[in-house]
Design a protein around this motif. Structure first.
Motif, short mmCIF file in Angstrom:
data_model
loop_
_atom_site.label_atom_id
_atom_site.label_comp_id
_atom_site.label_asym_id
_atom_site.label_seq_id
_atom_site.Cartn_x
_atom_site.Cartn_y
_atom_site.Cartn_z
N PHE A 119 0.84 -1.20 0.00
CA PHE A 119 0.00 0.00 0.00
C PHE A 119 0.87 1.25 0.00
O PHE A 119 1.97 1.25 0.56
CB PHE A 119 -0.88 0.06 1.26
CG PHE A 119 -2.13 -0.77 1.21
CD1 PHE A 119 -2.09 -2.14 0.98
CD2 PHE A 119 -3.37 -0.17 1.45
CE1 PHE A 119 -3.25 -2.89 0.96
CE2 PHE A 119 -4.54 -0.92 1.44
CZ PHE A 119 -4.48 -2.28 1.19
N THR A 120 0.38 2.31 -0.62
CA THR A 120 0.98 3.63 -0.49
C THR A 120 0.25 4.32 0.65
O THR A 120 -0.86 4.83 0.47
CB THR A 120 0.75 4.44 -1.78
OG1 THR A 120 1.07 3.62 -2.90
CG2 THR A 120 1.58 5.70 -1.79
N VAL A 121 0.84 4.31 1.82
CA VAL A 121 0.13 4.84 2.98
C VAL A 121 0.26 6.36 3.03
O VAL A 121 1.35 6.91 3.02
CB VAL A 121 0.68 4.22 4.28
CG1 VAL A 121 -0.09 4.75 5.47
CG2 VAL A 121 0.56 2.70 4.21
N ALA A 122 -0.88 7.03 3.03
CA ALA A 122 -0.88 8.49 2.92
C ALA A 122 -1.26 9.19 4.22
O ALA A 122 -0.87 10.32 4.46
CB ALA A 122 -1.84 8.92 1.82
#
Lengths: 136, 136
Positions: A119-122
DNA sequence: TTCTTGACTTGGACTCTGTCCATTGTAGGA
DNA sequence: TCCTACAATGGACAGAGTCCAAGTCAAGAA
């Protein structure tokens, strides 16, 4: 304390009496109102304002990043005008009161790469739950 | 993997065919289903089960601490059967997928007494948001 | 085994929160 | 002042969840 109104105007947000009233309701008050509460307070000053308009205005304020949407209980979303100061929430499990809190540490750093599953954790939201002094 | 059924029986939970099916749907599957999804899967095995019964059973499993209620999106609540292993959630902002994650650190310890305002803090929920590999 | 009874299930009506849309109104630039 | 694109209106609609009166049944008692 009409920084919010000022910013909105500068950003070219078309200002109508309805939008002004919604922004004014949120500005200043550091509480966490539901859409219906915002509508009630707005209607106190502009009785003919419709629910749809309040929802539209709130949705835009959220898109503009001026207001944060908080869903603490799975029921009505609440709107938090304190969008420019990072913070988390402390919620009373009994009466639903919400307070802004500022924990130490950085929860984003607490999620190792191996736990991110690509995941691209934002962002991260932290909600503390407990009983407020009145309910305890 | 019917530990859940076993525990429920031991705790004196009156076992009906409806409750059994709901518990079986949650047991084993480590996904995060909405009430409607639970109902759909339960109805596949027991067609006449009603929505109200599913809601009742889910509510009781939550009260018993066997299932955790998760509201990640302000829409339908999701039910997480992984209640006996402390964890947090990683949510895809695009497709809504939810994964269990295990961050390091203890967020409860990150809230100093001065930021508790007299609340008795009992729990903390952390939700990481981002894009999953498929949506990125 | 059968009986009994309190707990459980049903399904439909209802509430709450939020969205949609066709129509009407208006802010702000030309 | 006039235009017009954008905003407001309000009523219908949708999704999620709750409530309730009536019918059903699990599980202990006899």
């Amino acid at each position: 304390m009409s920084d919010l109104l000022e910013r909105l105007r500068e950003r070219g947000w078309r200002m109508t009496s309805q939008r002004r009233v919604v922004a004014e309701v949120l500005d200043g008050e550091h509480v966490h109102l539901t859409a219906d509460e915002v509508h009630a307070r707005a209607a106190a000053r502009l009785p003919e304002i419709s629910r749809a308009t309040v929802y539209n205005a709130l949705g835009e304020l959220v898109s503009l990043g001026e207001v944060i949407e908080v869903s603490t209980d799975g029921r009505a979303k609440r709107y938090d005008p304190n969008a420019h100061h990072p913070h988390q929430h402390l919620v009373c499990s009994s009466c639903g009161t919400v307070r802004d809190v500022h924990p130490t540490g950085n929860p984003l750093a607490d999620l190792p790469a191996t736990e991110r599953f690509g995941f691209t954790v934002a962002a991260v939201e932290v909600t503390y739950r407990g009983l407020c002094p009145s309910c305890a």
